[in-house]
Design a protein around this motif. Sequence first.
Motif, mmCIF file in Angstrom:
data_model
loop_
_atom_site.group_PDB
_atom_site.id
_atom_site.type_symbol
_atom_site.label_atom_id
_atom_site.label_comp_id
_atom_site.label_asym_id
_atom_site.label_seq_id
_atom_site.Cartn_x
_atom_site.Cartn_y
_atom_site.Cartn_z
ATOM 1 N N GLU A 328 0.560 -1.391 0.315
ATOM 2 C CA GLU A 328 0.133 0.036 -0.170
ATOM 3 C C GLU A 328 0.545 1.467 0.011
ATOM 4 O O GLU A 328 0.299 2.295 -0.807
ATOM 5 C CB GLU A 328 -1.147 0.412 1.089
ATOM 6 C CG GLU A 328 -2.522 -1.201 1.108
ATOM 7 C CD GLU A 328 -3.123 -1.610 2.243
ATOM 8 O OE1 GLU A 328 -2.787 -0.607 3.480
ATOM 9 O OE2 GLU A 328 -3.910 -1.668 2.453
ATOM 10 N N ARG A 329 1.602 0.830 0.647
ATOM 11 C CA ARG A 329 2.843 2.433 0.911
ATOM 12 C C ARG A 329 3.763 2.449 -0.364
ATOM 13 O O ARG A 329 3.659 3.746 -1.102
ATOM 14 C CB ARG A 329 3.791 2.273 1.940
ATOM 15 C CG ARG A 329 3.184 2.414 3.179
ATOM 16 C CD ARG A 329 4.407 2.792 4.174
ATOM 17 N NE ARG A 329 4.860 0.992 4.201
ATOM 18 C CZ ARG A 329 6.350 1.312 4.291
ATOM 19 N NH1 ARG A 329 7.116 2.277 3.350
ATOM 20 N NH2 ARG A 329 7.096 0.091 4.312
ATOM 21 N N PHE A 330 4.062 1.341 -1.225
ATOM 22 C CA PHE A 330 4.362 1.063 -2.371
ATOM 23 C C PHE A 330 3.744 2.439 -3.351
ATOM 24 O O PHE A 330 3.920 2.989 -4.181
ATOM 25 C CB PHE A 330 4.675 -0.072 -2.937
ATOM 26 C CG PHE A 330 5.126 0.544 -4.147
ATOM 27 C CD1 PHE A 330 6.351 0.046 -4.528
ATOM 28 C CD2 PHE A 330 3.903 -1.192 -5.237
ATOM 29 C CE1 PHE A 330 7.052 0.107 -5.800
ATOM 30 C CE2 PHE A 330 4.488 -0.869 -6.832
ATOM 31 C CZ PHE A 330 6.314 0.091 -7.399
ATOM 32 N N GLU A 331 2.030 1.917 -3.994
ATOM 33 C CA GLU A 331 1.184 2.524 -4.299
ATOM 34 C C GLU A 331 0.681 3.842 -3.814
ATOM 35 O O GLU A 331 0.906 4.291 -5.486
ATOM 36 C CB GLU A 331 -0.076 1.426 -4.587
ATOM 37 C CG GLU A 331 0.238 0.472 -4.861
ATOM 38 C CD GLU A 331 -1.170 -0.347 -5.072
ATOM 39 O OE1 GLU A 331 -1.639 -0.278 -4.745
ATOM 40 O OE2 GLU A 331 -1.333 -1.808 -5.916
ATOM 41 N N ARG A 332 1.445 4.032 -3.001
ATOM 42 C CA ARG A 332 0.723 6.324 -2.462
ATOM 43 C C ARG A 332 2.211 6.163 -2.810
ATOM 44 O O ARG A 332 2.294 7.796 -3.121
ATOM 45 C CB ARG A 332 0.691 5.915 -1.383
ATOM 46 C CG ARG A 332 -0.485 5.776 -0.880
ATOM 47 C CD ARG A 332 -0.859 6.119 0.240
ATOM 48 N NE ARG A 332 0.094 5.759 1.835
ATOM 49 C CZ ARG A 332 0.038 4.327 2.089
ATOM 50 N NH1 ARG A 332 -1.532 3.403 2.116
ATOM 51 N NH2 ARG A 332 0.727 4.686 3.087
ATOM 52 N N SER A 333 3.637 5.893 -3.128
ATOM 53 C CA SER A 333 4.929 6.359 -2.835
ATOM 54 C C SER A 333 5.111 6.452 -4.135
ATOM 55 O O SER A 333 5.872 7.581 -4.753
ATOM 56 C CB SER A 333 5.978 5.337 -3.097
ATOM 57 O OG SER A 333 6.204 4.816 -3.586
ATOM 58 N N GLY A 334 4.614 6.500 -5.504
ATOM 59 C CA GLY A 334 4.956 7.290 -7.364
ATOM 60 C C GLY A 334 5.929 5.818 -8.134
ATOM 61 O O GLY A 334 6.210 6.644 -8.675
ATOM 62 N N LEU A 335 6.454 5.094 -7.071
ATOM 63 C CA LEU A 335 7.262 4.432 -7.589
ATOM 64 C C LEU A 335 6.943 4.010 -8.798
ATOM 65 O O LEU A 335 8.264 3.384 -9.809
ATOM 66 C CB LEU A 335 8.728 3.520 -6.341
ATOM 67 C CG LEU A 335 8.884 4.313 -5.410
ATOM 68 C CD1 LEU A 335 9.442 3.542 -4.172
ATOM 69 C CD2 LEU A 335 10.490 4.651 -5.863
ATOM 70 N N ALA A 336 6.071 3.336 -8.433
ATOM 71 C CA ALA A 336 5.601 2.225 -9.977
ATOM 72 C C ALA A 336 6.246 3.251 -11.102
ATOM 73 O O ALA A 336 5.944 2.653 -11.706
ATOM 74 C CB ALA A 336 3.930 1.738 -9.518
ATOM 75 N N ASP A 337 5.845 4.541 -10.875
ATOM 76 C CA ASP A 337 6.369 5.390 -12.458
ATOM 77 C C ASP A 337 7.730 5.646 -12.528
ATOM 78 O O ASP A 337 8.051 6.733 -13.297
ATOM 79 C CB ASP A 337 5.297 6.134 -12.067
ATOM 80 C CG ASP A 337 3.922 6.062 -12.498
ATOM 81 O OD1 ASP A 337 3.583 4.719 -13.070
ATOM 82 O OD2 ASP A 337 2.481 6.724 -11.801
ATOM 83 N N ALA A 338 8.759 5.273 -11.823
ATOM 84 C CA ALA A 338 10.108 5.860 -11.452
ATOM 85 C C ALA A 338 10.561 5.198 -12.884
ATOM 86 O O ALA A 338 10.434 4.517 -14.166
ATOM 87 C CB ALA A 338 10.548 4.678 -10.600
ATOM 88 N N ASP A 339 11.671 6.223 -13.059
ATOM 89 C CA ASP A 339 11.738 5.979 -14.769
ATOM 90 C C ASP A 339 13.018 4.792 -14.700
ATOM 91 O O ASP A 339 13.621 4.442 -13.698
ATOM 92 C CB ASP A 339 13.270 6.977 -14.750
ATOM 93 C CG ASP A 339 13.924 7.030 -15.935
ATOM 94 O OD1 ASP A 339 13.645 5.663 -16.854
ATOM 95 O OD2 ASP A 339 14.903 7.624 -15.976
ATOM 96 N N PRO A 340 12.502 3.326 -15.159
ATOM 97 C CA PRO A 340 13.222 2.231 -15.941
ATOM 98 C C PRO A 340 14.482 2.006 -15.842
ATOM 99 O O PRO A 340 15.527 1.597 -15.617
ATOM 100 C CB PRO A 340 11.809 2.048 -16.904
ATOM 101 C CG PRO A 340 10.922 2.079 -17.155
ATOM 102 C CD PRO A 340 10.969 3.924 -16.432
ATOM 103 N N GLN A 341 15.309 3.279 -16.789
ATOM 104 C CA GLN A 341 16.585 3.529 -17.570
ATOM 105 C C GLN A 341 17.210 4.021 -15.903
ATOM 106 O O GLN A 341 18.049 2.851 -15.797
ATOM 107 C CB GLN A 341 16.784 4.694 -18.131
ATOM 108 C CG GLN A 341 15.749 4.670 -19.261
ATOM 109 C CD GLN A 341 17.019 3.039 -19.765
ATOM 110 O OE1 GLN A 341 18.254 2.686 -19.676
ATOM 111 N NE2 GLN A 341 16.149 1.955 -21.305
ATOM 112 N N ALA A 342 16.905 4.624 -14.826
ATOM 113 C CA ALA A 342 17.125 5.404 -13.508
ATOM 114 C C ALA A 342 17.636 4.125 -12.888
ATOM 115 O O ALA A 342 18.732 3.933 -12.119
ATOM 116 C CB ALA A 342 16.701 6.349 -12.641
ATOM 117 N N ILE A 343 16.546 3.212 -12.855
ATOM 118 C CA ILE A 343 16.225 2.443 -12.040
ATOM 119 C C ILE A 343 17.245 1.033 -11.871
ATOM 120 O O ILE A 343 18.744 0.372 -12.011
ATOM 121 C CB ILE A 343 15.394 1.318 -11.580
ATOM 122 C CG1 ILE A 343 14.704 2.235 -10.776
ATOM 123 C CG2 ILE A 343 15.191 -0.220 -10.927
ATOM 124 C CD1 ILE A 343 12.555 1.778 -11.376
#
Length: 382
Positions: A328-343
């Motif tokens: 639930e915290r992950f879904e609120r964090s915006g990490l799902a939309d983080a730049d794939p190339q940066a990861i």
Amino acid sequence: MTTLRVAIIHYWLLHMRGGEKVLESLCKLFPQADIFTHVYDANGVSAAIRSHTVHTTAISKLPAAHKLYRSYLPLMPFALESIDLSGYDLVISSEAGPAKGVIAPPDAPHICYCHSPMRYLWDQYHLYKSGAGRLARLTMPILTPGLRQWDVTSAARVDQFVANSMHVQKRINKYWRRDARVVYPPVAVEDFSPAPLSEREDFYLWAGELVGYKRPDIMIDAFNRMGKRLLVIGGPEKTRRTLAAKARANITFLGTVPFADLKSHMARCKALVFPGEEDFGIVPVEVMASGRPVIAYGRGGATETVRDGETGLLFDDQSVEGLIDAIERFERSGLADADPQAIAAHTGRFSEQNFLAGMTEVLAQYGAMPEISPDQIRRTSQ
């Protein structure tokens, strides 16, 4: 320059998992090395390993050794000490099961790359005992004290320990009272590639072996409650069937899949779910190399590979409720939309090239230079 006679000791050689990938990389440094192991299945390992001369210990001659090898653990110290390493100039042991207990020649440095002190003897003894069969539960309290004593004693035979993480470095010091240098294991990060965010799908992913200490039970219970979509990749088949029997329709078990399918699922998932405590954990690095974040229990190797809030999210409560809260915290964090190339860029430090360079530096301290340098290996693989 005289070619060193090198012996590499590996606990058992039946599959290509993380420890065997390390062995494969060590073989690149020493193409003429001989390999010693308790049991060996040539069909289960890579061509690079098969190209070496592989010797097995007396364990391989015991009944059904390829299936029951773990049951012969109490005999492995005797089997290791029976290996004749006369004439070898360098001994490298690859330790997660019994491997370091060989007796090296007096002038031969013994370098031990330690994936983990044996979990079932030390910090996870009670977890393994509770999940064992009736006979094992009866014999473990009798046999384990002697095996622990041998494990500590045999650690004194090693000249230099190399740990695959700071987590394992601490455990080496805790149980064997030895210092270790950290060289992260080789991950084929170049084999994975990010997909655009537009191709991301609405499912979470589990990938890896379905064994107790990785806590797939927590994952199944959490997703049963949440109803979110989960894809589970991995076996063994018996455990897969057991977990699938209590899973709801939102959880799909794919079993073992081709590598191309695995890569595709890693690059398109919402995030990897990783609720167990690993010594290092290759799968989270592979998923991040695919550009996707990781939701991981905040102990063990994940604390060294996942950047909390940047390439994933770490959680402290290893329970169903703790995992649900983390998702639930992950879904609120915006990490799902983080730049794939940066990861993905973050994972370069765990490449095979860095592993080979680190091991070469360790070996050089003992005057044991590899036959092939990391730069030569990189050029030939390009």
